[in-house]
Design an enzyme around this catalytic site. Structure first.
Site, PDB file in Angstrom:
ATOM      1  CE  LYS A  29      40.261  10.418  42.076  1.00 13.06           C
ATOM      2  NZ  LYS A  29      39.990  10.987  43.347  1.00 13.06           N
ATOM      3  CB  SER A  30      39.876  11.396  37.296  1.00 12.23           C
ATOM      4  OG  SER A  30      40.077  12.352  38.236  1.00 12.23           O
ATOM      5  CG  ASP A  58      40.158   7.596  46.026  1.00 10.99           C
ATOM      6  OD1 ASP A  58      39.942   7.450  47.275  1.00 10.99           O
ATOM      7  OD2 ASP A  58      39.768   8.768  45.635  1.00 10.99           O
ATOM      8  CG  ASN A 104      36.364  10.306  52.132  1.00 11.41           C
ATOM      9  OD1 ASN A 104      35.108  10.626  51.690  1.00 11.41           O
ATOM     10  ND2 ASN A 104      36.967  11.245  52.518  1.00 11.41           N
ATOM     11  NE  ARG A 134      32.976  13.379  49.549  1.00 11.07           N
ATOM     12  CZ  ARG A 134      34.272  13.004  48.702  1.00 11.07           C
ATOM     13  NH1 ARG A 134      34.708  12.060  49.092  1.00 11.07           N
ATOM     14  NH2 ARG A 134      34.360  13.539  47.613  1.00 11.07           N
ATOM     15  CG  ASP A 326      40.359  17.614  42.239  1.00  5.54           C
ATOM     16  OD1 ASP A 326      39.731  17.760  43.319  1.00  5.54           O
ATOM     17  OD2 ASP A 326      40.204  16.557  41.535  1.00  5.54           O
ATOM     18  CD  GLU A 354      38.646  13.609  48.776  1.00  8.45           C
ATOM     19  OE1 GLU A 354      38.840  12.881  48.062  1.00  8.45           O
ATOM     20  OE2 GLU A 354      38.403  14.911  48.558  1.00  8.45           O
ATOM     21  CG  HIS A 397      44.038  12.962  48.704  1.00  5.67           C
ATOM     22  ND1 HIS A 397      44.063  12.861  47.376  1.00  5.67           N
ATOM     23  CD2 HIS A 397      42.634  13.470  48.748  1.00  5.67           C
ATOM     24  CE1 HIS A 397      43.180  13.169  46.659  1.00  5.67           C
ATOM     25  NE2 HIS A 397      42.212  13.493  47.864  1.00  5.67           N
ATOM     26  NE  ARG A 398      42.939  16.304  44.613  1.00  4.57           N
ATOM     27  CZ  ARG A 398      43.837  15.346  44.074  1.00  4.57           C
ATOM     28  NH1 ARG A 398      45.079  15.721  43.990  1.00  4.57           N
ATOM     29  NH2 ARG A 398      43.217  14.558  43.123  1.00  4.57           N
ATOM     30  CE  LYS A 423      39.676  10.044  49.388  1.00  4.75           C
ATOM     31  NZ  LYS A 423      39.232  10.156  47.777  1.00  4.75           N
TER      32      LYS A 423
END
Length: 435
Positions: A29-30, A58, A104, A134, A326, A354, A397-398, A423
């Protein structure tokens, strides 16, 4: 958007025996969202293709925003690739105004807020209710106070919705940004800086969290032929030349944060799991998660095909996880099966993710039977007899993916709102079942 559907609750079925498996996780993702910004900003120099791109909430909100900003591209999700067409307009940001929905996605709102300082017009960015909590004020302060951009939090609380009025000009010279809450403020400015037409030195202030993500940004800029120099205080970035086109095709690595769940599976179950396509030379700092598993008693092998973790007798550790925050929740799940307590330190910034990930973890792990001591910058997990129960995910999600790992050994673990994995990893439950 992804067409995968999910039930409101999902019970995790314990594994009957330790797995011996190889897993391929989706693209990072990053890296995907950084590559999308770079592909868009370099569209005036020519077309290009991103391969191995992640399709998730995302990345899809990022693509939707770029489309609203006038960029042209064609996703081909059957091959996980995205083709960007050449921007025929003279302006870096084609659209003079846009109303953008960022969901998000922290990378989307922070990278685009910085990127829009290159535009000539008015823009608004908003998201889901959690996004409106955020923080982004540190980035807005830099844009307003040092780049001549009118950048404001609409409600005055330092969070989205954000309004941007820009004239497309940066002053150059030294630019500072507070980076103790998120490294994405600095990374966003770094992605925009080569296209500002002036030499800029970006300096983080007040400490820098998650530094490997900044190093990822530096390496990606260099991969895209942008000139970046490290200085004593920060990063000097030169304006990109018109003759620089960047890579015609850019390959995106598998997601190391997603890989952590499968490496952790091996640790928890005493099995053997290989995640394909990742090495310790990855752009992503989260590959260092396997080093922590090694400290806890696992055996780690690296070969051309990927990184393999062999489970072993686990022992608790005391670790600073600022650089790989993360994976805090993944390690917390592993800690529940170790001998002795595990202490995780220096991750206060994950309270702004999140959800407040420190408090949420403490609450849910206690439900499952673990003893948890919560501190402002982390937590200590002391193993105790575990029990199955329904756990909340806080639409994070995590939280869902990490807590599910406990259910691989403990019967009766039920994940509420399992669909929140969309996400960053829509196919997670399918891949977990494949073990």
């Amino acid at each position: 958007m992804s067409t995968i559907t999910y039930p409101p609750e999902l019970e995790i079925v314990p594994l009957q025996k330790p797995p011996s498996a190889a897993v391929t996780v989706p693209g990072s993702k990053s890296i995907t969202n950084r590559a999308l910004v770079l592909a868009a900003l370099m569209a005036r120099q020519g077309s290009r293709t991103l391969s191995g791109a992640l399709r998730s909430e995302d990345t899809e909100v990022m693509l939707d925003c770029l489309e609203r900003l006038g960029f042209e591209f064609l996703p081909s999700w059957q091959t996980d690739s995205i083709d960007f067409g050449k921007n025929q307009r003279q302006t870096i940001i084609p659209a003079p105004e846009a109303d953008l929905f960022v969901g998000n996605s922290g990378t989307t709102v922070r990278f685009l807020t910085a990127m829009l300082s290159l535009g000539e017009g008015r823009y608004r960015l908003d998201g889901v209710p959690r996004m409106q909590e955020r923080p982004i004020q540190d980035l807005l302060d830099t844009l307003t106070g040092q780049l001549g951009v009118k950048a404001t939090s609409e409600t005055g609380n330092g969070c989205p919705p954000v309004r941007i009025e820009a004239n497309g000009r940066w002053p150059g010279g030294v630019i500072t940004v507070r980076s103790s809450v998120s490294s994405q403020f600095l990374s966003g400015l770094m992605l925009a800086a080569p296209f500002a037409g002036v030499e800029t030195e970006l300096r983080p202030e007040g400490g820098l969290v998650s530094e490997p993500y900044v190093e990822m940004t530096v390496q990606m800029l260099r991969d895209w032929m942008c000139e970046v120099e490290r200085t004593d205080s920060g990063y000097r970035i030169h304006p990109v030349r018109d003759t620089v086109t960047g890579p015609a095709r850019y390959a995106i690595e598998p997601d190391a944060s997603a890989a952590s769940y499968f490496w952790a599976t091996a640790a928890i179950t005493g099995g053997r799991v290989t995640v394909s396509g990742l090495t310790r030379k990855s752009l992503q700092g989260d590959v260092r998660f396997v080093d922590l598993l090694e400290q806890m008693g696992c055996r780690v092998e690296e070969c051309e095909s990927g990184i393999t973790v062999h489970g072993g007798t686990l022992r608790g550790v005391d670790v600073d996880m600022n650089d790989i925050s993360d994976t805090v929740m993944t390690l917390s799940a592993v800690a529940c099966f170790a001998e002795g307590p595990t202490t995780i330190r220096n991750v206060a910034h994950i309270r702004h993710k999140e959800t407040d990930r420190i408090t949420a973890l403490a609450i849910e792990l206690r439900k499952l039977g673990a003893v948890v001591d919560e501190r402002p910058d982390g937590l200590t997990i002391t193993p105790a007899p575990l029990r199955g129960c329904a756990v909340d995910t806080y639409n994070d999600h995590r939280m869902a993916m990490s807590l599910a790992l406990i259910g691989l050994k403990v019967p009766g673990v039920v994940i509420r709102n399992p669909g929140c994995v969309a996400k960053t990893y829509p196919g997670f439950w399918r891949d977990l079942v494949s073990l």
